[in-house]
Design a protein around this motif. Structure first.
Motif, PDB file in Angstrom:
ATOM      1  N   CYS A 213       0.409   3.611   9.372  1.00 51.37           N
ATOM      2  CA  CYS A 213      -0.780   3.707   8.116  1.00 51.37           C
ATOM      3  C   CYS A 213      -0.595   5.213   7.986  1.00 51.37           C
ATOM      4  O   CYS A 213      -1.021   6.000   8.913  1.00 51.37           O
ATOM      5  N   SER A 214      -0.185   5.892   6.807  1.00 50.19           N
ATOM      6  CA  SER A 214      -0.233   7.273   6.707  1.00 50.19           C
ATOM      7  C   SER A 214      -1.620   8.114   6.728  1.00 50.19           C
ATOM      8  O   SER A 214      -1.675   9.249   6.950  1.00 50.19           O
TER       9      SER A 214
ATOM     10  N   CYS B  67       0.731  -1.080   0.050  1.00 49.97           N
ATOM     11  CA  CYS B  67       0.088   0.050  -0.029  1.00 49.97           C
ATOM     12  C   CYS B  67       0.837   1.213  -0.015  1.00 49.97           C
ATOM     13  O   CYS B  67       1.951   1.325   0.670  1.00 49.97           O
ATOM     14  N   PRO B  68       0.703   2.258  -0.954  1.00 49.83           N
ATOM     15  CA  PRO B  68       1.284   3.334  -0.982  1.00 49.83           C
ATOM     16  C   PRO B  68       0.915   4.218   0.505  1.00 49.83           C
ATOM     17  O   PRO B  68       1.920   5.332   0.638  1.00 49.83           O
ATOM     18  N   ASN B  69       0.203   3.891   1.173  1.00 54.70           N
ATOM     19  CA  ASN B  69      -0.038   4.643   2.530  1.00 54.70           C
ATOM     20  C   ASN B  69       0.612   4.135   3.632  1.00 54.70           C
ATOM     21  O   ASN B  69       0.754   4.460   4.994  1.00 54.70           O
ATOM     22  N   PHE B  70       1.263   2.916   3.462  1.00 50.72           N
ATOM     23  CA  PHE B  70       2.000   1.954   4.378  1.00 50.72           C
ATOM     24  C   PHE B  70       3.350   2.878   4.670  1.00 50.72           C
ATOM     25  O   PHE B  70       3.976   3.273   3.409  1.00 50.72           O
ATOM     26  N   ARG B  71       3.888   3.087   5.746  1.00 50.45           N
ATOM     27  CA  ARG B  71       5.217   3.593   5.977  1.00 50.45           C
ATOM     28  C   ARG B  71       6.018   2.726   6.927  1.00 50.45           C
ATOM     29  O   ARG B  71       5.408   2.401   8.076  1.00 50.45           O
ATOM     30  N   PHE B  72       7.386   2.344   6.502  1.00 51.27           N
ATOM     31  CA  PHE B  72       8.222   1.734   7.512  1.00 51.27           C
ATOM     32  C   PHE B  72       9.333   2.430   7.715  1.00 51.27           C
ATOM     33  O   PHE B  72       9.948   2.990   6.746  1.00 51.27           O
ATOM     34  N   ASN B  73      10.173   2.352   8.584  1.00 56.60           N
ATOM     35  CA  ASN B  73      11.119   2.492   9.160  1.00 56.60           C
ATOM     36  C   ASN B  73      12.164   1.312   9.733  1.00 56.60           C
ATOM     37  O   ASN B  73      11.649   1.172  10.955  1.00 56.60           O
ATOM     38  N   GLU B  74      13.090   0.916   9.061  1.00 59.05           N
ATOM     39  CA  GLU B  74      13.619  -0.236   9.933  1.00 59.05           C
ATOM     40  C   GLU B  74      14.667   0.172  11.089  1.00 59.05           C
ATOM     41  O   GLU B  74      14.735  -0.776  12.007  1.00 59.05           O
ATOM     42  N   SER B  75      14.771   1.281  11.252  1.00 58.52           N
ATOM     43  CA  SER B  75      15.254   1.861  12.387  1.00 58.52           C
ATOM     44  C   SER B  75      14.266   2.286  13.733  1.00 58.52           C
ATOM     45  O   SER B  75      14.778   2.492  14.800  1.00 58.52           O
ATOM     46  N   GLY B  76      13.018   2.332  13.116  1.00 56.58           N
ATOM     47  CA  GLY B  76      12.079   2.685  14.048  1.00 56.58           C
ATOM     48  C   GLY B  76      11.702   4.139  14.147  1.00 56.58           C
ATOM     49  O   GLY B  76      12.530   4.977  13.809  1.00 56.58           O
TER      50      GLY B  76
END
Length: 143
Positions: free
Chosen positions: A90-91, A68-77
Protein backbone atom coordinates in the motif's frame (compact mmCIF):
# COMPACT_ATOMS: atom_id res chain seq x y z
CA UNK A 1 -4.77 -15.35 -12.39
CA UNK A 2 -1.89 -12.90 -12.08
CA UNK A 3 -2.34 -9.38 -10.76
CA UNK A 4 -1.54 -8.00 -14.21
CA UNK A 5 -4.10 -10.14 -16.03
CA UNK A 6 -6.81 -9.21 -13.52
CA UNK A 7 -5.83 -5.53 -13.66
CA UNK A 8 -5.96 -5.37 -17.46
CA UNK A 9 -9.23 -7.35 -17.70
CA UNK A 10 -10.88 -5.24 -15.00
CA UNK A 11 -9.84 -2.00 -16.66
CA UNK A 12 -11.45 -3.16 -19.90
CA UNK A 13 -14.70 -4.04 -18.08
CA UNK A 14 -14.63 -0.59 -16.49
CA UNK A 15 -14.17 1.04 -19.92
CA UNK A 16 -17.17 -0.81 -21.37
CA UNK A 17 -19.39 0.56 -18.59
CA UNK A 18 -17.97 4.06 -18.97
CA UNK A 19 -18.73 3.98 -22.71
CA UNK A 20 -22.39 3.47 -21.79
CA UNK A 21 -22.33 6.43 -19.38
CA UNK A 22 -20.99 9.21 -21.60
CA UNK A 23 -24.27 11.12 -21.21
CA UNK A 24 -23.91 11.29 -17.40
CA UNK A 25 -22.08 13.94 -15.39
CA UNK A 26 -19.09 12.93 -13.28
CA UNK A 27 -21.28 13.01 -10.15
CA UNK A 28 -23.89 10.80 -11.84
CA UNK A 29 -21.20 8.32 -12.90
CA UNK A 30 -19.99 8.05 -9.31
CA UNK A 31 -23.54 7.45 -8.11
CA UNK A 32 -24.02 4.82 -10.83
CA UNK A 33 -21.11 2.82 -9.38
CA UNK A 34 -22.75 2.41 -5.98
CA UNK A 35 -22.83 -1.26 -4.97
CA UNK A 36 -26.62 -1.59 -5.02
CA UNK A 37 -26.89 -0.20 -8.55
CA UNK A 38 -23.95 -2.22 -9.86
CA UNK A 39 -25.43 -5.49 -8.55
CA UNK A 40 -28.65 -4.70 -10.36
CA UNK A 41 -27.28 -3.32 -13.66
CA UNK A 42 -23.70 -4.58 -14.05
CA UNK A 43 -23.73 -8.05 -12.50
CA UNK A 44 -20.77 -9.20 -14.63
CA UNK A 45 -18.50 -6.50 -13.19
CA UNK A 46 -17.66 -8.50 -10.06
CA UNK A 47 -18.04 -12.23 -9.30
CA UNK A 48 -19.38 -11.33 -5.83
CA UNK A 49 -22.37 -9.55 -7.37
CA UNK A 50 -23.99 -12.91 -8.21
CA UNK A 51 -24.28 -13.51 -4.46
CA UNK A 52 -25.20 -9.87 -3.68
CA UNK A 53 -22.05 -9.91 -1.54
CA UNK A 54 -19.73 -7.00 -0.79
CA UNK A 55 -15.94 -7.27 -0.84
CA UNK A 56 -15.69 -4.90 2.14
CA UNK A 57 -17.88 -4.85 5.24
CA UNK A 58 -19.26 -1.32 5.01
CA UNK A 59 -22.77 0.05 4.62
CA UNK A 60 -21.92 2.42 1.77
CA UNK A 61 -19.72 0.86 -0.89
CA UNK A 62 -18.85 2.47 -4.19
CA UNK A 63 -17.28 0.21 -6.81
CA UNK A 64 -15.80 2.88 -9.12
CA UNK A 65 -12.35 2.15 -7.74
CA UNK A 66 -12.77 -1.59 -7.35
CA UNK A 67 -8.99 -1.64 -7.35
CA UNK A 68 -7.18 1.02 -5.34
CA UNK A 69 -4.85 3.60 -6.90
CA UNK A 70 -2.71 3.28 -3.76
CA UNK A 71 -2.09 -0.45 -4.28
CA UNK A 72 1.23 -1.37 -5.87
CA UNK A 73 2.18 -4.73 -7.28
CA UNK A 74 5.20 -6.16 -9.00
CA UNK A 75 4.96 -9.70 -10.25
CA UNK A 76 8.74 -10.06 -10.00
CA UNK A 77 8.65 -8.84 -6.40
CA UNK A 78 9.69 -5.61 -4.73
CA UNK A 79 12.06 -7.12 -2.21
CA UNK A 80 13.04 -10.23 -0.31
CA UNK A 81 12.18 -10.44 3.36
CA UNK A 82 14.06 -13.47 4.52
CA UNK A 83 12.89 -16.36 2.34
CA UNK A 84 9.69 -14.55 1.32
CA UNK A 85 9.15 -12.23 -1.65
CA UNK A 86 7.16 -9.03 -1.18
CA UNK A 87 4.81 -8.78 -4.19
CA UNK A 88 2.38 -6.01 -3.24
CA UNK A 89 2.18 -2.99 -0.93
CA UNK A 90 0.00 0.00 0.00
CA UNK A 91 1.69 3.22 -1.11
CA UNK A 92 -0.02 5.24 1.65
CA UNK A 93 0.51 2.55 4.30
CA UNK A 94 -3.16 2.68 5.27
CA UNK A 95 -3.61 1.60 8.89
CA UNK A 96 -6.75 -0.24 7.73
CA UNK A 97 -4.61 -2.49 5.52
CA UNK A 98 -2.71 -5.60 6.52
CA UNK A 99 -0.30 -8.15 5.09
CA UNK A 100 -1.01 -11.70 4.01
CA UNK A 101 1.94 -14.09 4.25
CA UNK A 102 2.36 -17.54 2.78
CA UNK A 103 5.45 -19.74 3.04
CA UNK A 104 7.12 -17.88 0.17
CA UNK A 105 5.19 -14.64 -0.44
CA UNK A 106 3.96 -11.45 1.18
CA UNK A 107 0.94 -9.65 -0.28
CA UNK A 108 -0.97 -6.53 0.71
CA UNK A 109 -4.32 -7.44 2.28
CA UNK A 110 -6.77 -4.62 1.59
CA UNK A 111 -9.88 -6.34 2.97
CA UNK A 112 -10.07 -4.03 6.00
CA UNK A 113 -9.54 -0.81 4.04
CA UNK A 114 -12.36 1.12 2.40
CA UNK A 115 -10.41 4.24 1.36
CA UNK A 116 -11.03 3.85 -2.41
CA UNK A 117 -14.70 2.94 -1.89
CA UNK A 118 -15.66 6.24 -0.25
CA UNK A 119 -17.30 8.67 -2.63
CA UNK A 120 -15.40 11.59 -1.09
CA UNK A 121 -12.12 9.89 -2.07
CA UNK A 122 -13.37 8.96 -5.54
CA UNK A 123 -14.31 12.60 -6.19
CA UNK A 124 -10.75 13.69 -5.30
CA UNK A 125 -9.07 11.35 -7.81
CA UNK A 126 -11.88 10.96 -10.36
CA UNK A 127 -11.08 10.56 -14.02
CA UNK A 128 -13.27 8.82 -16.56
CA UNK A 129 -10.29 6.76 -17.72
CA UNK A 130 -9.73 4.14 -15.01
CA UNK A 131 -6.29 3.24 -16.37
CA UNK A 132 -5.22 6.88 -15.94
CA UNK A 133 -6.18 6.86 -12.25
CA UNK A 134 -4.46 3.50 -11.80
CA UNK A 135 -1.27 4.25 -13.77
CA UNK A 136 1.06 3.82 -10.76
CA UNK A 137 -0.43 0.50 -9.59
CA UNK A 138 1.67 -1.87 -11.73
CA UNK A 139 5.17 -1.05 -10.57
CA UNK A 140 8.39 -1.52 -12.46
CA UNK A 141 10.46 -1.24 -9.27
CA UNK A 142 11.60 -4.69 -8.31
CA UNK A 143 14.21 -6.83 -6.59
Amino acid sequence: MSYRKWFDAHGLKHAVIMNKLTHLSDEEVIVYFRFENMVQHENDFCPLFAENKKCHDTEELNCYLCACPNFRFNESGFAKEGEKTLFSICSIESPEGDRFMSDTAIHQNCAGCIVPHRESYIKKVFERDWFSIMKKVPSEESL
